[in-house]
Design a protein around this motif. Structure first.
Motif, PDB file in Angstrom:
ATOM      1  N   THR A 156     -65.032  34.738 -15.947  1.00  0.00           N
ATOM      2  CA  THR A 156     -64.302  34.116 -17.063  1.00  0.00           C
ATOM      3  C   THR A 156     -63.622  35.163 -17.936  1.00  0.00           C
ATOM      4  OG1 THR A 156     -65.699  32.140 -17.123  1.00  0.00           O
ATOM      5  CG2 THR A 156     -64.554  32.728 -19.150  1.00  0.00           C
ATOM      6  N   LEU A 157     -64.357  36.176 -18.340  1.00  0.00           N
ATOM      7  CA  LEU A 157     -63.788  37.219 -19.187  1.00  0.00           C
ATOM      8  C   LEU A 157     -62.699  37.989 -18.439  1.00  0.00           C
ATOM      9  CD1 LEU A 157     -63.927  38.577 -21.946  1.00  0.00           C
ATOM     10  CD2 LEU A 157     -65.773  40.035 -21.070  1.00  0.00           C
ATOM     11  N   GLU A 158     -62.941  38.276 -17.179  1.00  0.00           N
ATOM     12  CA  GLU A 158     -61.947  38.971 -16.355  1.00  0.00           C
ATOM     13  C   GLU A 158     -60.657  38.161 -16.251  1.00  0.00           C
ATOM     14  OE1 GLU A 158     -61.566  40.820 -11.808  1.00  0.00           O
ATOM     15  OE2 GLU A 158     -63.420  39.853 -12.471  1.00  0.00           O
ATOM     16  N   GLN A 159     -60.779  36.856 -16.108  1.00  0.00           N
ATOM     17  CA  GLN A 159     -59.603  35.992 -16.003  1.00  0.00           C
ATOM     18  C   GLN A 159     -58.780  36.009 -17.289  1.00  0.00           C
ATOM     19  OE1 GLN A 159     -58.322  34.308 -13.529  1.00  0.00           O
ATOM     20  NE2 GLN A 159     -59.924  34.061 -12.006  1.00  0.00           N
ATOM     21  N   LEU A 160     -59.442  36.007 -18.443  1.00  0.00           N
ATOM     22  CA  LEU A 160     -58.712  36.017 -19.710  1.00  0.00           C
ATOM     23  C   LEU A 160     -57.964  37.333 -19.907  1.00  0.00           C
ATOM     24  CD1 LEU A 160     -58.319  34.246 -22.326  1.00  0.00           C
ATOM     25  CD2 LEU A 160     -60.001  35.759 -23.373  1.00  0.00           C
ATOM     26  N   VAL A 161     -58.631  38.440 -19.627  1.00  0.00           N
ATOM     27  CA  VAL A 161     -58.001  39.757 -19.784  1.00  0.00           C
ATOM     28  C   VAL A 161     -56.851  39.914 -18.785  1.00  0.00           C
ATOM     29  CG1 VAL A 161     -58.378  42.244 -19.566  1.00  0.00           C
ATOM     30  CG2 VAL A 161     -60.069  40.813 -20.751  1.00  0.00           C
ATOM     31  N   ALA A 162     -57.045  39.450 -17.544  1.00  0.00           N
ATOM     32  CA  ALA A 162     -55.981  39.535 -16.536  1.00  0.00           C
ATOM     33  C   ALA A 162     -54.763  38.720 -16.961  1.00  0.00           C
ATOM     34  CB  ALA A 162     -56.502  39.050 -15.192  1.00  0.00           C
ATOM     35  N   ALA A 163     -54.981  37.584 -17.599  1.00  0.00           N
ATOM     36  CA  ALA A 163     -53.867  36.762 -18.064  1.00  0.00           C
ATOM     37  C   ALA A 163     -53.046  37.494 -19.107  1.00  0.00           C
ATOM     38  CB  ALA A 163     -54.399  35.444 -18.620  1.00  0.00           C
ATOM     39  N   LEU A 164     -53.694  38.195 -20.002  1.00  0.00           N
ATOM     40  CA  LEU A 164     -52.961  38.985 -21.000  1.00  0.00           C
ATOM     41  C   LEU A 164     -52.163  40.099 -20.337  1.00  0.00           C
ATOM     42  CD1 LEU A 164     -55.307  39.454 -24.111  1.00  0.00           C
ATOM     43  CD2 LEU A 164     -52.984  38.526 -24.105  1.00  0.00           C
ATOM     44  N   HIS A 165     -52.759  40.782 -19.375  1.00  0.00           N
ATOM     45  CA  HIS A 165     -52.046  41.857 -18.678  1.00  0.00           C
ATOM     46  C   HIS A 165     -50.829  41.314 -17.921  1.00  0.00           C
ATOM     47  CE1 HIS A 165     -54.752  45.001 -19.749  1.00  0.00           C
ATOM     48  NE2 HIS A 165     -55.771  44.581 -19.019  1.00  0.00           N
ATOM     49  N   ALA A 166     -50.927  40.082 -17.428  1.00  0.00           N
ATOM     50  CA  ALA A 166     -49.840  39.505 -16.632  1.00  0.00           C
ATOM     51  C   ALA A 166     -48.701  38.957 -17.480  1.00  0.00           C
ATOM     52  CB  ALA A 166     -50.395  38.393 -15.741  1.00  0.00           C
ATOM     53  N   HIS A 167     -48.915  38.831 -18.785  1.00  0.00           N
ATOM     54  CA  HIS A 167     -47.894  38.281 -19.693  1.00  0.00           C
ATOM     55  C   HIS A 167     -47.666  39.274 -20.825  1.00  0.00           C
ATOM     56  CE1 HIS A 167     -49.293  34.729 -17.506  1.00  0.00           C
ATOM     57  NE2 HIS A 167     -48.145  34.154 -17.821  1.00  0.00           N
ATOM     58  N   PRO A 168     -46.779  40.235 -20.626  1.00  0.00           N
ATOM     59  CA  PRO A 168     -46.621  41.336 -21.582  1.00  0.00           C
ATOM     60  C   PRO A 168     -46.167  40.923 -22.975  1.00  0.00           C
ATOM     61  CG  PRO A 168     -44.899  41.387 -19.899  1.00  0.00           C
ATOM     62  CD  PRO A 168     -45.909  40.389 -19.443  1.00  0.00           C
ATOM     63  N   ARG A 169     -45.566  39.739 -23.126  1.00  0.00           N
ATOM     64  CA  ARG A 169     -45.132  39.302 -24.458  1.00  0.00           C
ATOM     65  C   ARG A 169     -46.243  38.603 -25.231  1.00  0.00           C
ATOM     66  NH1 ARG A 169     -40.385  35.431 -24.525  1.00  0.00           N
ATOM     67  NH2 ARG A 169     -40.621  35.769 -26.769  1.00  0.00           N
ATOM     68  N   ALA A 170     -47.322  38.254 -24.547  1.00  0.00           N
ATOM     69  CA  ALA A 170     -48.386  37.487 -25.191  1.00  0.00           C
ATOM     70  C   ALA A 170     -49.191  38.362 -26.147  1.00  0.00           C
ATOM     71  CB  ALA A 170     -49.309  36.873 -24.134  1.00  0.00           C
ATOM     72  N   GLY A 171     -49.263  37.921 -27.393  1.00  0.00           N
ATOM     73  CA  GLY A 171     -50.110  38.610 -28.363  1.00  0.00           C
ATOM     74  C   GLY A 171     -51.518  38.063 -28.379  1.00  0.00           C
ATOM     75  N   VAL A 172     -51.666  36.812 -27.938  1.00  0.00           N
ATOM     76  CA  VAL A 172     -52.976  36.174 -27.881  1.00  0.00           C
ATOM     77  C   VAL A 172     -53.023  35.258 -26.665  1.00  0.00           C
ATOM     78  CG1 VAL A 172     -52.172  34.356 -29.471  1.00  0.00           C
ATOM     79  CG2 VAL A 172     -54.622  34.663 -29.082  1.00  0.00           C
ATOM     80  N   ALA A 173     -54.184  35.218 -26.025  1.00  0.00           N
ATOM     81  CA  ALA A 173     -54.442  34.276 -24.932  1.00  0.00           C
ATOM     82  C   ALA A 173     -55.763  33.580 -25.236  1.00  0.00           C
ATOM     83  CB  ALA A 173     -54.517  34.991 -23.592  1.00  0.00           C
ATOM     84  N   TYR A 174     -55.742  32.262 -25.216  1.00  0.00           N
ATOM     85  CA  TYR A 174     -56.990  31.535 -25.446  1.00  0.00           C
ATOM     86  C   TYR A 174     -57.356  30.737 -24.201  1.00  0.00           C
ATOM     87  CZ  TYR A 174     -54.121  27.360 -26.496  1.00  0.00           C
ATOM     88  OH  TYR A 174     -53.233  26.314 -26.439  1.00  0.00           O
TER      89      TYR A 174
END
Length: 300
Positions: free
Chosen positions: A104-122
């Protein structure tokens, strides 16, 4: 096969805790089982008397003690962000949000890395197994299956939902969060929405990472919901200049009520009267919260 966790030096996990009880012990186990190990796991304990702080220490987490009267949702999280300057990504979790899977934590961090404009991912919040229909619908409505990335251009389509986010489980790019002004201090409710709005207004995006899931929901009583919506009303009034770019929350409220009645008619029609009562109470409490701020400002 045993999966060895991979330490990520760029990530800090921060959990505010007070008397988390048995649920907190389960959350600690879910953190320890993650495939991604944050460099820092920081627990901000604001006066636990049930041993929750010792549970964290035994698990090897850092524990920072905070006097209960110094805790507030915005200021405490801002303090925590400032305590981890070496980390690029700061993930917040609440003491009762159980990480559903080992990745779960890995998926959230990977999502942020994959979207460079994202300041927050929930992440996505799933209802508790024991949740009733009203509680279950609230999670299904606010946390659907589809991933979404929201920008300021989506305001016309999504309204107030554009700035929806949740610090029950959310990761931030630390530099983007701080550049946008961070979390508001002296804030008792909605610090996640305020931070999301600030990020959007600076050109960043808000990412909904539905693949990163936690089990987290509440069976609020009518009185508890009234207190909650009173605080939401106060926050919206206090932050009305920031939220002016976004439409009124009443339109989103109507959409929620229609969805809830449809869901209940299929799954628990006997709960429709209770749902209608809750809607009336929440709306009245919200309006009273807004007025309480506006009246004080008029007198001043």
């Amino acid at each position: 096969m045993v999966v060895r966790p991979v330490e990520d030096a760029s990530v800090a996990l921060i959990v505010p805790v007070k008397n988390g009880g048995a649920r907190w012990r389960s959350v600690v186990v879910s953190i320890q089982a993650q495939t991604l190990r944050p460099q820092r796991i920081l627990v901000i304990d604001s006066g636990s008397t049930d041993g929750s702080d010792q549970v964290a220490r035994t698990a090897g987490f850092e524990v920072h003690a905070l006097a209960p009267d110094r805790f507030d949702h915005g200021g405490t999280r801002q303090m925590a962000v400032e305590m981890v300057p070496e980390c690029e990504i700061v993930v917040f979790l609440t003491q009762d949000a159980l990480l559903e899977r080992a990745d779960t934590l890995e998926q959230l961090v990977a999502a942020l890395h994959a979207h460079p404009r994202a300041g927050v991912a929930y992440g996505r919040q799933l209802p508790r197994p024991e949740a009733g229909a009203i509680e279950r619908h609230a999670r299904l409505f606010n946390y659907p299956e589809q991933v979404a990335e929201k920008s300021l251009e989506d305001t016309q389509r999504l309204g107030i939902k554009t700035v929806f986010s949740s610090n029950s489980f959310a990761g931030y790019r630390r530099d983007m969060l701080l550049a946008a002004g961070g979390f508001p201090r002296r804030c008792s409710m909605g610090e996640d929405m305020i931070a999301a709005a600030r990020i959007l207004l600076r050109g960043g995006t808000v990412l909904y990472a539905a693949q990163a899931r936690v089990v987290h929901s509440h069976g609020f009583t009518v009185a508890e919901e009234a207190r909650r919506y009173y605080q939401i009303g106060r926050m919206h009034a206090q932050q009305r200049s920031l939220l002016a770019r976004f439409t009124s929350p009443t339109s989103e409220g109507r959409r929620f009520v229609r969805s809830e009645l449809t869901y209940l008619s299929l799954h628990a029609p006997w709960q429709i009267p209770e749902a209608l009562l809750r809607t009336i109470v929440k709306y009245a409490a919200y309006r009273r919260g807004r007025r309480s701020v506006l009246l004080v400002e008029q007198v001043a």
